[in-house]
Write an enzyme that holds these catalytic residues in place. Structure first.
Site, PDB file in Angstrom:
ATOM      1  N   LYS A  66      10.620  -2.473   0.129  1.00 19.09           N
ATOM      2  CA  LYS A  66      10.275  -3.529  -0.824  1.00 19.09           C
ATOM      3  C   LYS A  66       9.317  -2.932  -1.853  1.00 19.09           C
ATOM      4  CE  LYS A  66      10.717  -7.634  -0.699  1.00 19.09           C
ATOM      5  NZ  LYS A  66      11.593  -8.490  -1.545  1.00 19.09           N
ATOM      6  N   ASP A  99      13.579  -2.625  12.543  1.00 23.40           N
ATOM      7  CA  ASP A  99      13.679  -3.494  13.712  1.00 23.40           C
ATOM      8  C   ASP A  99      14.615  -4.661  13.400  1.00 23.40           C
ATOM      9  OD1 ASP A  99      12.981  -4.587  16.271  1.00 23.40           O
ATOM     10  OD2 ASP A  99      11.661  -5.999  15.224  1.00 23.40           O
TER      11      ASP A  99
HETATM   12  C1  IPM Z   1      13.173  -2.874  19.540  1.00 21.67           C
HETATM   13  C2  IPM Z   1      12.385  -3.980  20.140  1.00 21.67           C
HETATM   14  C3  IPM Z   1      10.913  -3.556  20.194  1.00 21.67           C
HETATM   15  C4  IPM Z   1      10.446  -3.401  18.779  1.00 21.67           C
HETATM   16  C5  IPM Z   1      10.003  -4.505  21.000  1.00 21.67           C
HETATM   17  C6  IPM Z   1      10.486  -4.695  22.418  1.00 21.67           C
HETATM   18  C7  IPM Z   1       8.571  -4.040  20.980  1.00 21.67           C
HETATM   19  O1  IPM Z   1      12.584  -5.156  19.444  1.00 21.67           O
HETATM   20  O2  IPM Z   1      13.137  -1.743  20.070  1.00 21.67           O
HETATM   21  O3  IPM Z   1      13.839  -3.121  18.526  1.00 21.67           O
HETATM   22  O4  IPM Z   1      10.041  -4.365  18.120  1.00 21.67           O
HETATM   23  O5  IPM Z   1      10.464  -2.259  18.292  1.00 21.67           O
HETATM   24 MG    MG Z   2      14.043  -5.049  17.909  1.00 24.48          MG
END
Ligand code: IPM
Ligand code: MG
Length: 371
Positions: A193, A250
């Protein structure tokens, strides 16, 4: 050949069940003499908290440092909702990523032809989809300081998370993306962004500059992260390698996973830098799906993302790209034969549980190896 050291961290929820199927395949490879492995196992997440009072013990972290590959199931569950923030199950996983400096998270999203109808999108949009999200994993808002909730004089509270990136962090993840693109179809899309965030502006500049340092054979595009999210569900096949920061990665990788039919299908590899002396890199392999507490212990979880994570380990850590390829083909073959766990079930398919699915993949794998 010295045996490969593999550390298994099954974790919570469905983690131990899907890891069981990986153990079965590793046992088979070991017995057959195709891969010498020494397997150790430890706790992570809520199961570690129950025993040690924290989400991973120092001993388990030390084992992970020494292992050629760490395979992790899943962490978390409602049982640990009340646990102090620093001891929540996810903290074990985040500590592993940070302590081992696993800055490069590779999340392939492949739509197996047999599963195209399980996707939320129309078949023609996803059939044959094969993209790779390269997510920065040890920086950004996940780890930036300050990270706190403070009390204000007016009785309200104030929460701060810090999104922070330095040049070297962007540069090294960009290089991973360019190098991967070279052995794929040669295209990288970088998402940030830059219109709102300073870290996005720097991300854009550093990726562009890195591209000019010997990666100009790769085609680079930039896209704002929100627009990329939209394009991912509009026309996902336009992408090859997507490189992005920790938080966007993510979110975008969860979106990408649903294109493939089920979150239960997506593996991932988290890699550190190559050690110049040994050529080895620290590595952790895990499915993208979570611990699915609602179905844990019922024997119905889909083990394919965990098995595909083992395939990634064979390719990136254990020096067996051919075995990796054969294991991937075994997964595809089983899907084609109509064997399905509940999450990818379609009418007319054979509905199976976790261990039947694992057994089906193993028997297809054996057959392909013998052929
Ligand atoms: C992922 C998961 C993790 C993250 C969590 C479990 C901390 O969502 O590996 O994508 O947010 O990275
Ligand atoms: Mg995740």
């Amino acid at each position: 050949m010295a045996a490969h050291n593999i550390l298994l961290l099954p974790g919570d929820g469905i983690g131990p069940e899907v890891m069981g199927e990986v153990k079965r395949i590793l046992g088979f490879l070991n017995d057959k003499g195709a891969l010498a492995v020494e397997i150790d196992e430890d706790l992570v997440g809520g199961s570690a908290y129950d025993v040690h009072g924290k989400a991973i013990s120092d001993e388990a972290v030390a084992k992970a440092h020494k292992a050629d590959a760490v395979l992790l199931g899943a962490v978390g569950g409602p049982k640990w909702d009340g646990v102090a923030y620093e001891h929540r199950p996810e903290a074990g996983l985040l500590r592993l990523r940070k302590d081992l400096e696993l800055f490069a998270n590779l999340r392939p999203a492949i739509c197996y032809p047999a599963l195209a109808d399980a996707s939320a999108l129309k078949r023609e949009l996803v059939d044959g989809l094969d993209l790779m999200i390269v997510r920065e994993l040890t920086g950004g808002v996940y780890f930036g300081e300050p990270k706190e909730i403070t009390d204000l004089p007016n009785g309200q509270k104030r929460a701060v998370d810090t999104q922070v990136y330095e040049t070297y962090e962007i540069e090294r993840i960009a290089k991973v993306a360019f190098e991967l693109a070279r052995v794929r179809s040669g295209r990288v899309t970088s998402a940030e962004k830059r219109n709102v965030m300073k870290s996005g502006l720097l991300w854009n500049q550093v990726v562009t500059a890195t591209h000019k340092q010997g990666y100009e054979d790769v085609k680079l595009d930039h896209m704002l992260a929100d627009a990329l999210g939209m394009q991912l569900v509009r026309a996902p096949k336009q992408f090859d390698v997507i490189v992005t920061d920790n938080l966007f990665g993510d979110i975008l990788s969860d979106v990408a996973s649903m294109l493939t039919g089920s979150l239960g299908m997506l593996p991932s590899a988290s890699l550190g830098a190559e050690d110049p002396a040994t050529g080895k890199r620290k590595a952790l392999y895990e499915p993208v799906h979570g611990s699915a507490p609602d179905i844990a212990g019922k024997g119905v979880a889909n083990p394919l993302a965990m098995i595909a994570s083992l395939a990634m380990a064979l390719k990136y850590s254990l020096g067996k790209p051919d075995l990796a390829d054969t294991l991937d083909r075994a997964i595809a073959g089983v899907l084609e034969s109509g064997v399905r766990t509940g999450d990818i079930y379609v009418e007319g398919a054979t509905r199976v549980g976790t261990s039947e699915m694992g057994a089906a993949v193993l028997s297809k794998f054996e057959a392909l190896l013998a052929a």
